[in-house]
Design an enzyme around this catalytic site. Structure first.
Site, PDB file in Angstrom:
ATOM      1  N   ASP A   1       1.319  -6.034   0.328  1.00 47.56           N
ATOM      2  CA  ASP A   1       0.743  -4.857  -0.281  1.00 47.56           C
ATOM      3  C   ASP A   1       1.297  -4.909  -1.614  1.00 47.56           C
ATOM      4  OD1 ASP A   1      -0.652  -2.584  -0.787  1.00 47.56           O
ATOM      5  OD2 ASP A   1      -0.461  -1.843   1.248  1.00 47.56           O
TER       6      ASP A   1
ATOM      7  N   HIS B   1      -0.373  -7.169  -3.824  1.00 47.52           N
ATOM      8  CA  HIS B   1      -1.534  -6.349  -4.695  1.00 47.52           C
ATOM      9  C   HIS B   1      -1.009  -5.838  -6.098  1.00 47.52           C
ATOM     10  CE1 HIS B   1      -3.462  -5.032  -0.443  1.00 47.52           C
ATOM     11  NE2 HIS B   1      -3.135  -6.238  -0.537  1.00 47.52           N
TER      12      HIS B   1
END
Ligand SMILES: *[C@@H]1O[C@H](CO)[C@@H](O)[C@H](O)[C@H]1NC(C)=O
Ligand SMILES: *[C@@H]1O[C@H](CO)[C@@H](O)[C@H](O)[C@H]1NC(C)=O
Ligand SMILES: *[C@@H]1O[C@H](CO)[C@@H](O)[C@H](O)[C@H]1NC(C)=O
Ligand SMILES: *[C@@H]1O[C@H](CO)[C@@H](O)[C@H](O)[C@H]1NC(C)=O
Ligand SMILES: *[C@@H]1O[C@H](CO)[C@@H](O)[C@H](O)[C@H]1NC(C)=O
Ligand SMILES: *[C@@H]1O[C@H](CO)[C@@H](O)[C@H](O)[C@H]1NC(C)=O
Length: 391
Positions: free
Chosen positions: A217, A240
């Protein structure tokens, strides 16, 4: 005679070192002397807690020493206030129980709270998140545990720590001031859900530098109430990217301001640098932000402002974001985009982005020409800006 002189020199040096050279941490507390055992089977939680209590009430600054080996630690809170500064010197590994239910619903594995003056040096923390991730992908799991949380802390320095395979976020910082992370190594597989590297909320004067973050993430996420953050020399990926948000998750939230992300490299990440907000009313803001000297290597969305952020079509509010984004500068950003859309500025129609600067941008799409899209964004460009289609 020589012998005597040597002794005098030795004595002199000893006196000197007592006053000037020895580190501030006078008492050293080895967790093993409190009963901790360097093997993955023995539960060392209580010995660690005893060592903490002793360090916390020490009349001198104290070092808690964790020697080489692998220590099993269950959910634990190291709470202040303490009478003095505490230094955690970790040469070994600290591992979480394999059974993912052992943290209960606490949401955290190792928590530091209400401290002023803490330093953590070295060590490998293994969150053993695999079982939890499988459970999560199947649905119906308790909240995952963040590996290390800092809550209501001041004057914290974390250096040379490795964090592996956290169940949820690796490191979270909330309600803290003056906190610095350097030379960290954070690692979880690309497919592990919600394993953010570092999350910061309601905190100020935060530094993260010289670190490598690979996760499933966000590498670093700054959320509401965050002010004065400097992020420097980070290698991010997979993951991310580094971002601000999600903002505007509710109507009444504090903003994010005065943030610098510099001299960093993004490798194969979903986003490079991003600001995202939900499409609904909010009085929040993101302002005075600089993204500078960044290299994108095969990044899907190298530069992105997304004010229509939504994780699944079901819960999308589909309104207009109330979050005000202003004074955001993207400078010296170069490299490759993994999608044609290298720059995406999707701002709110009721609160257009103000004072967005793009300076010396060179992003290419390896399989064709790159594009940029702009919606409701007031942009000033200077120097070379590629791709320029919407600017
Ligand atoms: C500590 O963790 C590292 C990284 O996972 C591993 O290579 C090393 O063997 C571990 N050491 C011990 C003593 O378990
Ligand atoms: C921002 O944080 C840095 C270090 O954390 C600190 O030295 C500096 O004074 C802070 N700046 C402001 C304006 O508070
Ligand atoms: C990280 O930043 C702090 C504050 O600017 C600085 O003192 C420290 O030397 C930096 N660390 C490295 C490894 O450059
Ligand atoms: C830009 O960032 C890179 C790391 O990505 C660093 O090596 C380089 O020194 C930085 N350039 C400047 C001018 O600071
Ligand atoms: C824009 O943000 C930068 C970086 O935080 C700051 O130095 C500058 O003063 C801000 N400009 C305005 C007009 O507020
Ligand atoms: C919001 O928009 C998405 C995508 O256009 C759509 O799938 C969804 O049904 C909408 N949600 C609501 C609550 O209107």
């Amino acid at each position: 005679m020589t012998y005597c002189t040597d002794n005098f020199i030795l004595l002199f040096l000893t006196i000197l070192s007592v006053f000037f050279i020895t580190p501030n941490y006078v008492s050293s507390i080895n967790v093993v002397s409190y009963g901790a055992k360097p093997n993955d089977k023995f539960d060392s939680t209580i010995p660690f807690q005893k060592a903490w209590f002793s360090a916390c009430k020490s009349k001198d600054p104290a070092t808690i020493y964790v020697p080489k080996g692998s220590f099993l630690l269950k959910q634990v809170t190291f709470k202040g206030p303490c009478t003095n500064n505490i230094n955690f010197q970790i040469d070994g590994n600290i591992t979480a129980p394999l059974d993912s239910s052992s943290h209960g619903n606490s949401g955290s594995w190792i928590m530091f709270r209400e401290l002023d003056g803490l330093s953590i040096q070295g060590g490998t923390l293994n969150g053993n998140g695999d079982n939890y991730w499988s459970c999560k992908k199947a649905g119906n799991c308790p909240a995952g545990a963040r590996s290390i949380s800092f809550s209501s802390c001041k004057n914290v320095k974390v250096s040379g720590l490795t964090s592996l395979n956290s169940e949820a976020a690796h490191i979270t910082v909330d309600h803290c001031k003056d906190i610095m992370f350097q030379h960290l190594e954070i690692n979880a597989p690309e497919t592990s859900p919600n394993t953010d590297g570092i999350d910061v909320i309601f905190s100020s004067d935060v530094i993260v530098n010289h670190s490598t973050i690979s996760t499933g993430d966000d590498c670093i996420a700054l959320i509401q109430g965050t002010n004065n953050v400097s992020i420097d020399h980070i290698t991010c990926g997979p993951g991310h990217g580094i971002g601000i948000g999600s903002l505007g998750t509710s109507n009444d939230e504090a903003g994010v301001e005065n943030v610098r992300v510099m001299n960093s490299i993004f490798k194969g990440t979903q986003n490079g640098v991003r600001i995202k907000s939900w499409a609904q009313p909010s009085n929040e803001y993101a302002r005075d932000i600089v993204f500078k000297n960044l290299t994108m290597d095969n990044v899907q969305n190298p530069i992105i402002i997304d004010q229509n952020y939504c994780t699944g079509s079901n819960n999308c509010p589909n309104k207009s974001s109330g979050v005000k984004i202003s004074n955001v500068s993207f400078e010296q950003i170069k490299g490759t985009s993994a999608t044609p859309q290298a720059i995406q500025l999707d701002c709110s129609d009721t609160n257009p982005c103000q004072d967005i600067k793009l300076h010396d941008i060179h992003l290419i799409y390896t399989k064709g020409s790159a594009t940029s899209t702009c919606k409701n964004a007031n942009v000033i460009t200077s120097g070379v800006v590629i791709p320029k289609s919407c600017l």
